[in-house]
Scaffold this motif. Structure first.
Motif, mmCIF file in Angstrom:
data_model
loop_
_atom_site.group_PDB
_atom_site.id
_atom_site.type_symbol
_atom_site.label_atom_id
_atom_site.label_comp_id
_atom_site.label_asym_id
_atom_site.label_seq_id
_atom_site.Cartn_x
_atom_site.Cartn_y
_atom_site.Cartn_z
ATOM 1 N N LEU A 53 9.434 -11.587 -1.057
ATOM 2 C CA LEU A 53 8.105 -11.051 -0.506
ATOM 3 C C LEU A 53 9.335 -9.908 -0.841
ATOM 4 C CD1 LEU A 53 6.212 -10.707 1.321
ATOM 5 C CD2 LEU A 53 7.277 -10.454 2.682
ATOM 6 N N LYS A 54 10.321 -8.755 -0.456
ATOM 7 C CA LYS A 54 10.681 -7.631 -0.933
ATOM 8 C C LYS A 54 10.196 -7.026 -1.482
ATOM 9 C CE LYS A 54 13.777 -7.502 3.336
ATOM 10 N NZ LYS A 54 15.768 -7.572 3.735
ATOM 11 N N SER A 55 10.849 -8.259 -3.369
ATOM 12 C CA SER A 55 10.574 -7.392 -4.335
ATOM 13 C C SER A 55 9.382 -7.646 -4.911
ATOM 14 C CB SER A 55 11.467 -8.701 -5.745
ATOM 15 O OG SER A 55 10.741 -10.119 -5.290
ATOM 16 N N ARG A 56 8.546 -8.110 -4.299
ATOM 17 C CA ARG A 56 6.743 -8.370 -4.994
ATOM 18 C C ARG A 56 5.727 -7.153 -3.981
ATOM 19 N NH1 ARG A 56 5.313 -14.794 -5.304
ATOM 20 N NH2 ARG A 56 2.897 -13.467 -5.965
ATOM 21 N N ILE A 57 6.570 -6.857 -2.442
ATOM 22 C CA ILE A 57 5.838 -6.117 -1.532
ATOM 23 C C ILE A 57 4.646 -5.097 -2.186
ATOM 24 C CG2 ILE A 57 7.013 -4.565 -0.923
ATOM 25 C CD1 ILE A 57 5.274 -5.790 1.779
ATOM 26 N N ALA A 58 5.242 -4.528 -3.406
ATOM 27 C CA ALA A 58 5.293 -3.434 -3.817
ATOM 28 C C ALA A 58 3.758 -3.157 -4.655
ATOM 29 C CB ALA A 58 6.597 -2.076 -4.139
ATOM 30 N N GLN A 59 4.142 -3.887 -5.640
ATOM 31 C CA GLN A 59 3.509 -4.775 -6.659
ATOM 32 C C GLN A 59 1.521 -4.916 -5.860
ATOM 33 O OE1 GLN A 59 3.131 -4.042 -9.978
ATOM 34 N NE2 GLN A 59 0.816 -4.419 -9.792
ATOM 35 N N PHE A 60 1.944 -5.720 -4.921
ATOM 36 C CA PHE A 60 1.718 -6.741 -4.187
ATOM 37 C C PHE A 60 -0.255 -5.121 -3.716
ATOM 38 C CE2 PHE A 60 -0.909 -7.640 -0.071
ATOM 39 C CZ PHE A 60 -2.233 -8.469 -0.780
ATOM 40 N N TYR A 61 0.116 -4.313 -2.920
ATOM 41 C CA TYR A 61 0.306 -3.021 -2.087
ATOM 42 C C TYR A 61 -0.177 -2.186 -2.956
ATOM 43 C CZ TYR A 61 -0.733 1.038 0.625
ATOM 44 O OH TYR A 61 -1.548 1.895 1.786
ATOM 45 N N THR A 62 0.194 -2.150 -4.125
ATOM 46 C CA THR A 62 -0.663 -1.051 -5.672
ATOM 47 C C THR A 62 -1.763 -1.836 -6.217
ATOM 48 O OG1 THR A 62 1.369 -0.701 -5.940
ATOM 49 C CG2 THR A 62 -0.425 -0.822 -8.011
ATOM 50 N N ASP A 63 -2.374 -3.683 -6.091
ATOM 51 C CA ASP A 63 -2.828 -4.188 -6.430
ATOM 52 C C ASP A 63 -4.202 -4.271 -5.780
ATOM 53 O OD1 ASP A 63 -0.930 -5.336 -8.729
ATOM 54 O OD2 ASP A 63 -0.689 -7.096 -8.552
ATOM 55 N N ILE A 64 -3.643 -4.682 -4.054
ATOM 56 C CA ILE A 64 -4.924 -4.005 -3.606
ATOM 57 C C ILE A 64 -5.531 -3.197 -3.203
ATOM 58 C CG2 ILE A 64 -3.808 -3.274 -1.439
ATOM 59 C CD1 ILE A 64 -5.338 -5.282 0.228
ATOM 60 N N ASN A 65 -4.589 -1.401 -3.745
ATOM 61 C CA ASN A 65 -5.277 -0.419 -3.395
ATOM 62 C C ASN A 65 -6.097 -0.681 -5.177
ATOM 63 O OD1 ASN A 65 -4.249 1.601 -1.732
ATOM 64 N ND2 ASN A 65 -2.288 0.420 -2.248
ATOM 65 N N ILE A 66 -6.037 -0.411 -5.674
ATOM 66 C CA ILE A 66 -6.914 -0.846 -7.056
ATOM 67 C C ILE A 66 -7.534 -1.825 -6.664
ATOM 68 C CG2 ILE A 66 -6.515 -1.004 -9.713
ATOM 69 C CD1 ILE A 66 -3.561 -0.588 -9.658
ATOM 70 N N ASP A 67 -7.591 -3.026 -6.862
ATOM 71 C CA ASP A 67 -8.405 -4.099 -7.016
ATOM 72 C C ASP A 67 -9.608 -3.868 -5.978
ATOM 73 O OD1 ASP A 67 -10.202 -6.089 -6.513
ATOM 74 O OD2 ASP A 67 -8.412 -7.508 -6.805
ATOM 75 N N GLY A 68 -10.784 -3.522 -7.037
ATOM 76 C CA GLY A 68 -12.147 -3.005 -6.394
ATOM 77 C C GLY A 68 -12.872 -3.517 -5.595
ATOM 78 N N ARG A 69 -12.438 -4.990 -5.255
ATOM 79 C CA ARG A 69 -12.755 -6.434 -3.954
ATOM 80 C C ARG A 69 -12.563 -6.067 -2.680
ATOM 81 N NH1 ARG A 69 -10.370 -11.948 -6.301
ATOM 82 N NH2 ARG A 69 -8.788 -10.819 -6.861
ATOM 83 N N PHE A 70 -11.386 -4.974 -3.193
ATOM 84 C CA PHE A 70 -11.126 -4.831 -1.876
ATOM 85 C C PHE A 70 -11.049 -3.598 -1.206
ATOM 86 C CE2 PHE A 70 -8.044 -7.891 -2.904
ATOM 87 C CZ PHE A 70 -7.998 -8.812 -2.206
ATOM 88 N N LEU A 71 -11.039 -2.815 0.265
ATOM 89 C CA LEU A 71 -11.773 -1.543 0.424
ATOM 90 C C LEU A 71 -10.883 -1.502 2.212
ATOM 91 C CD1 LEU A 71 -13.444 0.520 0.497
ATOM 92 C CD2 LEU A 71 -15.257 -0.936 2.031
ATOM 93 N N THR A 72 -10.446 -0.097 1.893
ATOM 94 C CA THR A 72 -9.355 0.296 3.315
ATOM 95 C C THR A 72 -9.995 0.923 4.257
ATOM 96 O OG1 THR A 72 -7.512 1.466 4.459
ATOM 97 C CG2 THR A 72 -8.921 2.591 2.072
ATOM 98 N N VAL A 73 -10.100 0.566 5.603
ATOM 99 C CA VAL A 73 -10.909 0.805 6.399
ATOM 100 C C VAL A 73 -9.808 1.832 7.339
ATOM 101 C CG1 VAL A 73 -12.226 -1.133 6.052
ATOM 102 C CG2 VAL A 73 -11.170 -0.751 8.056
ATOM 103 N N GLY A 74 -8.748 2.543 6.782
ATOM 104 C CA GLY A 74 -8.322 2.953 8.076
ATOM 105 C C GLY A 74 -7.320 2.574 8.688
ATOM 106 N N GLU A 75 -6.236 3.254 8.736
ATOM 107 C CA GLU A 75 -5.032 3.186 9.462
ATOM 108 C C GLU A 75 -4.405 1.403 8.791
ATOM 109 O OE1 GLU A 75 -3.701 3.961 12.565
ATOM 110 O OE2 GLU A 75 -5.396 5.844 12.329
ATOM 111 N N ASN A 76 -4.298 1.714 7.949
ATOM 112 C CA ASN A 76 -3.833 0.337 6.631
ATOM 113 C C ASN A 76 -4.094 -0.902 7.191
ATOM 114 O OD1 ASN A 76 -2.692 -0.138 5.204
ATOM 115 N ND2 ASN A 76 -0.543 -0.412 6.019
ATOM 116 N N TYR A 77 -6.141 -0.950 7.618
ATOM 117 C CA TYR A 77 -6.677 -2.073 7.767
ATOM 118 C C TYR A 77 -7.746 -2.462 6.537
ATOM 119 C CZ TYR A 77 -5.317 -2.880 12.564
ATOM 120 O OH TYR A 77 -4.773 -3.290 13.987
ATOM 121 N N TRP A 78 -7.603 -3.632 6.221
ATOM 122 C CA TRP A 78 -8.188 -3.467 4.672
ATOM 123 C C TRP A 78 -9.422 -5.175 5.056
ATOM 124 C CZ3 TRP A 78 -7.468 -1.346 0.065
ATOM 125 C CH2 TRP A 78 -6.319 -1.080 0.578
#
Length: 181
Positions: A53-78
């Motif tokens: 998990l520690k080795s993959r979490i940074a990439q996952f956070y980048t992916d969720i920010n870039i992926d157009g299917r996801f949307l942050t609604v503030g306070e790190n809620y997705w």
């Protein structure tokens, strides 16, 4: 897409972003969840180790920010972008811009207004003439020799600096030549 459709092996082979999408798309209440909750669900579903998990979490956070299917609604809620109509998504997500204070600008405008109210007879141009004459006298007091001496001193300092730099460069070249031998 439900995670129950997949076997443990299939879940381990899937990317974290695909698992997150499946998790959010199976939610019927369409409520955004925190990033940590998403991570916890992924770890639970895939039985991922902490080191993995520690080795993959940074990439996952980048992916969720870039992926157009996801949307942050503030306070790190997705949530999923499809849950929010286009007009509503802009209003809910983008924080309202705070109005800037314009007190300082208003003060400048007030000063300009005061200047506009002055009439030509109120202006005293004689003071400006006296100030200009004083500056000329101060300039005339400087002797040409003083100015030339100061400039020559500055050039002498520059020459010394250049000589020191040349000596340093020669020393470096000598060291490089010795190293090559």
């Amino acid at each position: 897409m439900s995670l129950e459709k997949y076997s443990k092996e299939e879940l381990k082979e899937m990317s974290m972003i695909e698992i997150a999408y499946a998790l959010l798309s199976e939610k019927t209440d369409r409520q955004a969840i925190s990033f940590q909750e998403i991570i916890d669900e992924i770890v639970k579903a895939t039985e991922m180790s902490d080191t993995e998990l520690k080795s993959r979490i940074a990439q996952f956070y980048t992916d969720i920010n870039i992926d157009g299917r996801f949307l942050t609604v503030g306070e790190n809620y997705w949530g999923l972008r499809g849950w929010y109509p286009f007009d509503q998504a802009e209003e809910d997500i983008v924080p309202a811009a705070k109005p800037k204070k314009k007190k300082a600008k208003k003060a400048v405008v007030d000063e300009l207004d005061d200047f506009d109210d002055l009439e030509e007879e109120d202006l005293d141009f004689d003071d400006l003439d006296e100030l200009a004459e004083e500056e000329e006298e101060d300039f005339d007091d400087l002797e040409e020799e003083d100015v030339i001496e100061e400039e020559e001193e500055d050039f002498d300092d520059l020459d010394e600096d250049l000589d020191e730099e040349e000596a340093d460069e020669e020393a470096e070249e000598d060291l490089e030549y010795e190293d090559e031998k």
